[in-house]
Enzyme design. Structure first.
Site, short mmCIF file in Angstrom:
data_model
loop_
_atom_site.label_atom_id
_atom_site.label_comp_id
_atom_site.label_asym_id
_atom_site.label_seq_id
_atom_site.Cartn_x
_atom_site.Cartn_y
_atom_site.Cartn_z
N TYR A 118 -12.42 -8.04 6.26
CA TYR A 118 -11.26 -8.00 5.37
C TYR A 118 -10.89 -9.44 5.03
O TYR A 118 -10.71 -10.27 5.93
CB TYR A 118 -10.07 -7.28 6.02
N TYR A 176 0.82 -1.23 0.00
CA TYR A 176 0.00 0.00 0.00
C TYR A 176 0.85 1.27 0.00
O TYR A 176 0.70 2.13 0.87
CB TYR A 176 -0.96 0.01 1.21
N LYS A 178 -1.50 -17.20 7.31
CA LYS A 178 -0.66 -16.46 8.26
C LYS A 178 0.19 -17.38 9.16
O LYS A 178 1.29 -17.74 8.78
CB LYS A 178 -1.53 -15.53 9.09
N1 PLP Z 1 -8.25 -12.95 5.51
C1 PLP Z 1 -7.99 -12.33 6.67
C2 PLP Z 1 -8.97 -12.44 7.79
C3 PLP Z 1 -6.83 -11.56 6.82
O1 PLP Z 1 -6.61 -10.92 7.97
C4 PLP Z 1 -5.94 -11.48 5.72
C5 PLP Z 1 -4.72 -10.65 5.83
O2 PLP Z 1 -4.58 -9.80 6.66
C6 PLP Z 1 -6.25 -12.16 4.54
C7 PLP Z 1 -7.41 -12.90 4.46
C8 PLP Z 1 -5.32 -12.09 3.34
O3 PLP Z 1 -4.19 -12.85 3.58
P1 PLP Z 1 -2.85 -12.58 2.72
O4 PLP Z 1 -2.39 -11.21 3.09
O5 PLP Z 1 -1.92 -13.68 3.15
O6 PLP Z 1 -3.23 -12.70 1.30
#
Ligand code: PLP
Length: 457
Positions: free
Chosen positions: A164, A36, A294
């Site tokens: 998100y 970003y 993660k």
């Molecule tokens: N889903 C959730 C709940 C997240 O917090 C995130 C990233 O912060 C993602 C999906 C996306 O994961 P990535 O950044 O590994 O693509």
């Protein structure tokens, strides 16, 4: 074609021994995008040389305590011998091989662990490359499922605001429609259905009427809805909000009632972060499809997974395609699977439970006083997530520098100053983190409150 850069770069490579640890900040500024950021305005980046335990050693030589676990992933701390040894061994045996038509022990071992750790109904695993891709995969599974069930019109998604789920197109389409990227990419982002964010807070009963809007959408559109997708209990990048487990169980019941699948996105919450191994355990429910990422590899290398039930897998197989339509080049990468397997083995010792509950208790005690500060509107803690919510958006770039001066790495976003430390953090290190949060929160002025960047956290 302008070859000057290429020539310059190759001369540099030819003429200098490469010191892989030296950072060319000027090159970074001119050529490398960070999350970003704009290439026209220099981003505020800090050089990191190495990491050990819960500390990062900056390129300046300064050591800082990591309050983020590198965006919530590095739960066991840096340099864990168990993970490093597993990766080193895997690196010399089989670093990568295609997954099409081939299998290998690291993938099988990891998937055995994932099937055993998650709810009994989740028996099938798709190994994905990153969190966003795990969400894409989940959405495709839900869509293909209904094609297999002869209900091909069920292709829309329903979710709550303030969510998100990632930055790829399908994931973006279910992120918060106001704070997310919908307007920027409206030509390509599918319009899905949104109900208000949950109001019922964690630890309390479901507020009357909290799921009414969601139920009204289901009642009107269920014939077209493939799935509800939601982050269970904690809406993470949407502001680190903890909502009532009863809200989640109500959603599960509504999915059953209206014949809609439930996709739980545990990419942020999975693997103990908020006090249960998986957040859905707070509500005693099962997902039809579960996204993990993660902390899956303990934050050592990118890997994610999407699990589903036998029923979902059967529906996908019965769809006209006859197969699940996804298969990335690096699917099931053995090195990443070996790291994840070692990370899962650390979790399986169970030590995380005491660690997370100690971190929770200490953060609750140490952060509580911040509620009296002038610009603080809320202080909340769940598991290993500690949040001070400010009354307006903070200046991320400035505050991350201020935090470094205080000896910690903390990266606030929007109006939230938060920490998600590794579970292995010591009492003293955690006190340094909470102290730094309080110092910054107490001294923040309204002028600092400038939105300097979009950030997922
Ligand atoms: N889903 C959730 C709940 C997240 O917090 C995130 C990233 O912060 C993602 C999906 C996306 O994961 P990535 O950044 O590994 O693509």
């Amino acid at each position: 074609m302008n070859n000057s850069f290429y020539q310059q770069a190759s001369q540099t490579i030819d003429s200098q021994a490469i010191d892989s640890q030296a950072i060319d900040f000027e090159f970074d500024k001119q050529h490398i995008w960070h999350p970003y950021t704009s290439m026209s305005q220099a981003a505020s980046v800090t050089g990191v040389h190495s990491a050990d335990g819960c500390e990062l050693t900056l390129s300046s030589g300064q050591k800082v305590i990591d309050g983020t676990s590198s965006w919530w992933a590095c739960i066991h701390g840096y340099n864990r011998p168990e993970i490093i040894e597993a990766m080193q061994q895997q690196l010399t045996t089989l670093s990568h091989v295609m997954f099409g038509g081939i299998t290998h022990a690291p993938a099988v071992n990891l998937c055995k662990q994932l099937v055993a750790m998650t709810s009994p109904n989740l028996t099938k695993v798709f190994l994905a490359d990153s969190g966003s891709i795990a969400v894409e995969v989940a959405i495709k599974m839900a869509m293909q499922y209904w094609q297999g069930k002869q209900l091909p019109q069920k292709q829309r998604l329903l979710t709550v605001k303030r969510g998100y789920h990632g930055d790829t197109f399908a994931a973006m389409s279910v992120c918060d429609p106001d704070n997310g990227m919908h307007t920027m990419f409206s030509a390509a982002v599918t319009e899905h259905l949104f109900s208000p964010a949950p109001l019922s807070v964690f630890g309390e009963a479901l507020k009357q009427g909290d799921t009414d809007a969601l139920e009204a959408i289901l009642a009107e559109h269920h014939q077209d809805i493939a799935a509800i997708i939601i982050e269970p209990v904690m809406q993470a990048a949407g502001g680190m909000h903890f909502y009532s487990a009863e809200y989640l169980s109500a959603i599960r019941a509504l999915c059953n009632q209206y014949n809609v699948l439930l996709i739980l996105d545990e990419i942020a919450t999975g693997f103990g972060r908020i006090g249960k191994l998986f957040a859905y355990e707070y509500a005693n429910i099962e997902a039809d499809i579960l996204c993990l990422g993660k902390a899956l590899t303990g934050g050592y290398i990118s890997l994610a997974a999407t699990l589903c039930s036998d029923e979902v897998a059967k529906g996908v197989s019965d769809s006209p395609a006859g197969v699940f339509m996804h298969g990335p080049t690096f699917m099931g990468n053995p090195l990443a699977c070996a790291a994840a397997s070692a990370s899962m083995s650390i979790l399986q010792t169970g030590a995380w439970q005491q660690q997370v509950s100690d971190v929770e208790l200490q953060m609750k005690t140490e952060l509580a006083e911040a509620i009296d500060y002038q610009h603080v509107v809320d202080v909340r803690v769940l598991g290993a997530v500690g949040v001070i919510e400010m009354d307006s958006v903070v200046n991320t770039a400035k505050l991350q520098q201020d935090f470094i001066e205080l000896g910690v790495w903390i990266r606030p976003f929007a109006n939230v100053i938060y920490i998600t430390p590794p579970y292995t953090i010591t009492k003293e290190q955690l006190t340094t983190l909470t102290q730094a949060m309080k110092t910054i929160a107490a001294n923040i002025t309204q002028e600092q409150a400038a939105a300097d960047s979009f950030s997922n956290g």
